[in-house]
Design an enzyme around this catalytic site. Structure first.
Site, PDB file in Angstrom:
ATOM      1  CG  ASN A   1       8.743   8.424  -0.598  1.00  0.00           C
ATOM      2  OD1 ASN A   1       9.487   9.296  -1.016  1.00  0.00           O
ATOM      3  ND2 ASN A   1       7.478   8.657  -0.278  1.00  0.00           N
TER       4      ASN A   1
ATOM      5  NE  ARG B   1      10.622   5.303   2.673  1.00  0.00           N
ATOM      6  CZ  ARG B   1       9.296   5.136   2.645  1.00  0.00           C
ATOM      7  NH1 ARG B   1       8.492   6.114   2.954  1.00  0.00           N
ATOM      8  NH2 ARG B   1       8.794   3.982   2.295  1.00  0.00           N
TER       9      ARG B   1
ATOM     10  CG  HIS C   1      -2.364   4.561   3.009  1.00  0.00           C
ATOM     11  ND1 HIS C   1      -2.634   3.294   3.507  1.00  0.00           N
ATOM     12  CD2 HIS C   1      -1.010   4.717   3.111  1.00  0.00           C
ATOM     13  CE1 HIS C   1      -1.482   2.747   3.898  1.00  0.00           C
ATOM     14  NE2 HIS C   1      -0.497   3.582   3.664  1.00  0.00           N
TER      15      HIS C   1
ATOM     16  CG  ASP D   1     -10.867   3.092 -10.780  1.00  0.00           C
ATOM     17  OD1 ASP D   1     -11.496   2.393  -9.960  1.00  0.00           O
ATOM     18  OD2 ASP D   1     -11.163   4.279 -11.029  1.00  0.00           O
TER      19      ASP D   1
ATOM     20  CG  HIS E   1       1.533  -2.636   2.904  1.00  0.00           C
ATOM     21  ND1 HIS E   1       1.600  -1.521   2.104  1.00  0.00           N
ATOM     22  CD2 HIS E   1       0.299  -3.156   2.729  1.00  0.00           C
ATOM     23  CE1 HIS E   1       0.460  -1.379   1.483  1.00  0.00           C
ATOM     24  NE2 HIS E   1      -0.353  -2.357   1.834  1.00  0.00           N
TER      25      HIS E   1
ATOM     26  NE  ARG F   1       4.398   2.904   9.902  1.00  0.00           N
ATOM     27  CZ  ARG F   1       4.949   3.308   8.757  1.00  0.00           C
ATOM     28  NH1 ARG F   1       4.981   2.470   7.710  1.00  0.00           N
ATOM     29  NH2 ARG F   1       5.461   4.512   8.644  1.00  0.00           N
TER      30      ARG F   1
END
Ligand code: DHK
Length: 147
Positions: free
Chosen positions: A12, A19, A80, A87, A100, A107
């Site tokens: 996204n 957005r 998340h 890995d 972020h 949030r």
């Protein structure tokens, strides 16, 4: 030679600027990439990659094992959920900075946990697109190429 910084953005984030701008801001991913590229001294390359697909991000992290000195990654929602991205990052030996745009800790609770943070050398949240530039500046200092 490890002379490439990988700038990876997850799902996204291709819609950055469109957005939920009240959360993610009005700058675009192109703006992020240009701001990061402008900071690089001669001899260091930026490999910028965005994907909405977990496997494509993992393949690019694997590619970074060959020529990457650092990874700046905003894994989007995979932050998340993705043990697989964790890995892959654990198989990478350079610097990893997790970014972020929003302050995920302010949030929903499902955004408070990050698998990627188990590997990241640094985590930046809530600085908007400035977080990416801060990550690059930190990496340049670590590499000793900030003069
Ligand atoms: C971006 C996303 O797409 C979300 O899924 C994360 C992150 C937060 C950001 O703040 O950049 O939860």
């Amino acid at each position: 030679m490890s002379e490439t910084i990988y700038l990876l953005n997850g799902p996204n984030l291709n819609l950055l600027g469109q957005r939920q701008p009240e959360i993610y801001g009005y700058d675009t991913l192109d703006d992020v990439e240009s701001a990061c590229r402008a900071l690089l001294p001669d001899g260091l390359e930026l490999m910028a990659f965005q994907s909405n697909h977990e496997g494509a991000l993992i393949d690019t992290i694997h590619a970074a094992r060959q020529d990457g000195c650092a990874i700046v990654i905003n894994p989007g929602a995979f932050t998340h959920t993705s043990v697989a991205i964790l890995d892959a990052l654990n198989a990478f030996e350079g610097i990893v900075i997790e970014v972020h745009l929003s302050n995920v800790h302010k949030r929903e609770t499902f955004r408070h946990h990050s698998y990627v943070s188990l590997r990241a050398d640094g985590v930046i949240a809530g600085l908007g697109i400035e977080g990416y530039a801060a990550a690059i500046r930190h990496i340049l200092r670590q590499l000793g190429t900030d003069d």
